[in-house]
Motif scaffolding. Structure first.
Motif, short mmCIF file in Angstrom:
data_model
loop_
_atom_site.label_atom_id
_atom_site.label_comp_id
_atom_site.label_asym_id
_atom_site.label_seq_id
_atom_site.Cartn_x
_atom_site.Cartn_y
_atom_site.Cartn_z
N ILE A 163 31.72 44.29 46.78
CA ILE A 163 31.59 42.93 46.24
C ILE A 163 32.61 42.79 45.12
CG2 ILE A 163 30.13 41.25 45.07
CD1 ILE A 163 27.70 42.51 46.31
N LEU A 164 33.56 41.87 45.31
CA LEU A 164 34.52 41.52 44.26
C LEU A 164 34.19 40.12 43.76
CD1 LEU A 164 37.89 42.75 45.83
CD2 LEU A 164 36.33 43.99 44.31
N VAL A 176 32.07 38.13 46.31
CA VAL A 176 32.60 38.06 47.67
C VAL A 176 32.27 39.37 48.39
CG1 VAL A 176 34.69 37.86 49.07
CG2 VAL A 176 34.43 36.47 47.00
N VAL A 177 31.46 39.28 49.43
CA VAL A 177 30.99 40.47 50.14
C VAL A 177 31.89 40.74 51.34
CG1 VAL A 177 29.05 41.55 51.34
CG2 VAL A 177 28.62 39.93 49.46
N THR A 178 32.41 41.96 51.43
CA THR A 178 33.21 42.38 52.59
C THR A 178 32.64 43.67 53.16
OG1 THR A 178 34.78 43.41 51.05
CG2 THR A 178 35.40 41.29 51.99
N GLY A 314 47.41 35.64 49.60
CA GLY A 314 46.09 36.11 49.93
C GLY A 314 45.09 35.67 48.90
N MET A 315 43.84 35.99 49.12
CA MET A 315 42.80 35.72 48.16
C MET A 315 41.62 36.64 48.45
SD MET A 315 41.90 31.88 49.57
CE MET A 315 40.96 31.45 48.12
N THR A 316 40.70 36.73 47.52
CA THR A 316 39.61 37.69 47.64
C THR A 316 38.85 37.51 48.95
OG1 THR A 316 39.39 37.61 45.24
CG2 THR A 316 37.58 38.62 46.46
N GLU A 317 38.64 36.26 49.37
CA GLU A 317 37.82 35.99 50.54
C GLU A 317 38.49 36.37 51.86
OE1 GLU A 317 36.53 32.84 47.47
OE2 GLU A 317 38.33 33.97 48.00
N ILE A 318 39.80 36.41 51.91
CA ILE A 318 40.49 36.65 53.18
C ILE A 318 41.36 37.89 53.18
CG2 ILE A 318 40.54 34.18 53.69
CD1 ILE A 318 43.59 34.29 53.01
N GLY A 319 41.47 38.58 52.06
CA GLY A 319 42.48 39.63 51.98
C GLY A 319 43.85 38.97 51.96
N MET A 320 44.78 39.49 52.76
CA MET A 320 46.11 38.88 52.85
C MET A 320 46.18 38.00 54.10
SD MET A 320 47.64 39.87 50.14
CE MET A 320 46.00 39.90 49.35
N GLY A 321 46.73 36.80 53.93
CA GLY A 321 46.82 35.86 55.05
C GLY A 321 48.22 35.66 55.57
N LEU A 322 49.19 35.57 54.67
CA LEU A 322 50.58 35.33 55.07
C LEU A 322 51.50 36.28 54.32
CD1 LEU A 322 49.24 32.18 54.46
CD2 LEU A 322 51.22 31.66 55.88
N SER A 323 52.69 36.49 54.89
CA SER A 323 53.67 37.35 54.25
C SER A 323 55.05 37.02 54.76
CB SER A 323 53.35 38.83 54.56
OG SER A 323 54.39 39.68 54.10
N VAL A 380 38.25 38.28 57.28
CA VAL A 380 37.63 37.27 56.42
C VAL A 380 36.24 37.72 55.99
CG1 VAL A 380 36.84 34.88 56.30
CG2 VAL A 380 38.97 35.43 57.49
N PHE A 381 35.89 37.44 54.76
CA PHE A 381 34.65 37.96 54.14
C PHE A 381 33.39 37.50 54.85
CE2 PHE A 381 34.55 33.73 52.63
CZ PHE A 381 33.43 33.47 51.85
N SER A 382 32.28 38.15 54.54
CA SER A 382 31.00 37.85 55.16
C SER A 382 30.29 36.68 54.50
CB SER A 382 30.08 39.07 55.11
OG SER A 382 30.59 40.14 55.85
#
Length: 531
Positions: A163-164, A176-178, A314-323, A380-382
């Motif tokens: 949880i972050l 945020v639960v992953t 990226g963001m906490t909820e999705i990790g990394m999305g684009l690069s 994506v987070f739970s």
């Protein structure tokens, strides 16, 4: 290796002698990490009297280093959910996380970790001193190949792992639960995109309570069999020396750090400049993220090192999305394209009209038309911890609503900013303006206030507070700031403390009485203009 090892930390036996963590002038192998975390997991279970933590939250506080990694792995081995706490946060914010996560145990190390021994005692929560366990852990390191005398619980991919905490528009941080599977999907995507290798060594200078520092810069290299070197408290000249040493192959930082490194380079002697630039040019990969990278920093960094920084989103909820691509054009001012395994849509929220899918613009899209980035995928987070309404509101048809506005230009995404004016980004941190406002209003000299972000080349946004003082309070901005600044520093993380203050007679509002944040930002713009 032993049985029932969580997938995130399962490592081949042939890696046992490889360096895993370098910290405080000591190098620790994967064998030591394996043995230490296994032993600490057993101690943790023994002290709480359980065979499986079964999703109990375990908060832990310590400086970055070997003990941090051992503790993270131990919590996962014992079946717990890791809740990393930030050493830079004041007691008020640390205790909020402990209480909101409903931690069942706390682990600390050193003087930093000792800060949570009192809160643990007050709440009747078991406290474990990881520093006291260090000698026994080291003595047991040779047990890498020994069978488990008491098997640890089986931990599958569907188990919650971490949880972050991230700020939301309601003003209080949300957990945020992953799961192990979601984090592993995030890691695998980055291993593919950024070509992590076993021979890599990353210099780690990032906070270890955010996705950037925990997953990108720690879990990824350890999953690949690479080495993580912790750089200690950030010092620009010392960082240049390590980057130029020939030992380091990967570096990740926020734009603020790159700006500070550039200033240190400009101030250095010519001989140091040349040596630093030549040494850094040999690195394999340099990444910038957590905030928009100013184009001037991108250009200048390339001039002095030859590196085109790889910017990502990226963001906490999705990790990394684009690069931006590892191979191929890295365009300044953009965050590139969806990473492997990431589904992305650009949507007009008001109508639900899809403007782009992946990197393909739809025909109905007008040139330059912007929309909200929406993400889906196995990383994506739970859920938001114990916030079912917020969790439900964050998704539409399985797509996570990031709240970030972007435009697709020639196959690359360019961020335009947050859709909410109450979410600020400063120095790589996502900050809730509402949280700061709520705290400021608790001060006896503050009648009302509004917190906004004002553009800043180094920080992305500078936190600024417009304050309506109570009658009889200090009437001038500088006098009120002298009283409020030390007060708020005792109660908020330093990156949330306003850097600009303004006393006003009233706040600009619309017909419904809502504060007009753009008008508040303009107040600071007006003050900056010469008269």
């Amino acid at each position: 290796m032993g049985v029932n090892v969580p997938p995130l930390i399962h490592r081949p036996r042939e890696w046992s002698a490889r360096a895993a963590v370098i910290a405080d002038s000591a190098s620790h192998t994967y064998e030591e990490l394996e043995a230490g975390s296994r032993l600490q997991a057993r101690r943790l279970l023994s002290r709480v009297g359980l065979a499986d933590l079964d999703g109990a939250r375990v908060g832990f506080l310590m400086e970055p280093g070997f003990e941090y990694v051992v503790t993270q792995w131990a919590i996962w081995r014992a079946g717990g959910i890791a809740v990393p706490l930030c050493p830079d946060h004041p007691a008020r914010e640390i205790e909020y996380v402990i209480d909101d996560a409903d931690c069942g145990a706390l682990i600390g190390a050193g003087e930093t970790g000792g800060r949570i021994e009192g809160p643990a005692r007050e709440r009747g929560i078991p406290f474990h001193d990881a520093s006291r366990d260090a000698s026994a852990t080291n003595a047991d390191s040779a047990a890498f190949d020994a069978p488990d005398p008491g098997p640890l619980p089986p931990v599958g991919l569907d188990r919650p792992a971490m949880i972050l905490y991230t700020s939301g528009t309601t003003g209080r941080p949300k957990g945020v639960v992953t799961t192990h599977g979601q984090i592993e999907a995030h890691i695998r995507s980055l291993l593919d995109a950024w070509r992590w290798e076993r021979d890599d060594r990353i210099l780690h200078v990032l906070p270890l309570h955010h996705t950037h520092g925990i997953v990108n810069a720690l879990c990824c290299p350890l999953y690949a069999g690479a080495a993580v070197e912790f750089g200690g408290s950030f010092d620009p000249a010392r960082t240049w020396e390590r980057l130029a040493s020939g030992d380091i192959s990967v570096f990740m930082a926020v734009p603020t750090i790159y700006a500070k490194l550039l200033r240190a380079w400009e101030a250095a002697e010519d001989s140091d400049r040349g040596r630093w630039s030549r040494g850094v040019s040999a690195l394999r990969l340099m990444v910038s993220g957590s905030a928009a990278l100013p184009v001037r920093v991108f250009r200048r960094w390339e001039e002095i090192t030859g590196h085109r920084l790889l910017e990502r989103y990226g963001m906490t909820e999705i990790g990394m999305g684009l690069s931006n691509p590892y191979d191929g054009e890295r365009r300044p001012g953009t965050v590139g394209q969806p990473l492997p395994g990431v589904g992305l849509r650009l949507v007009r929220p008001a109508t639900g009209r899809v403007l782009a899918e992946g990197v393909e613009a739809l025909e109905a899209r007008e040139p330059g038309e912007s929309g909200e980035i929406r993400i889906r995928g196995p990383m994506v987070f739970s859920e938001y911890w114990r916030r079912p309404r917020e969790t439900a509101a964050a998704f539409v048809d399985g797509w996570f609503l990031t709240g970030d506005e972007a435009v697709l230009e020639d196959g690359y995404y360019r961020l335009l900013g947050r859709r909410s004016v109450d979410i600020l980004k400063s120095g790589g941190y996502k900050i809730s303006a509402v949280e700061i406002e709520e705290l400021l209003r608790a001060h006896p000299e503050v009648r009302d206030c509004a917190v906004v972000g004002i553009p800043d080349e180094d920080w992305g946004e500078r936190i600024a507070a417009a304050v309506v003082p109570e009658p009889g309070a200090a009437p001038r901005s500088d006098a009120l700031a002298e009283r409020l600044d030390p007060w708020i520093r005792e109660r908020l993380a330093r990156y949330k403390v306003p850097r600009a203050w303004l006393c006003v007679g009233d706040l600009p509002r619309n017909a419904m009485g809502k504060v007009r944040k753009p008008a508040v930002q303009a107040l600071f713009d007006d003050r900056a203009r010469p008269s």
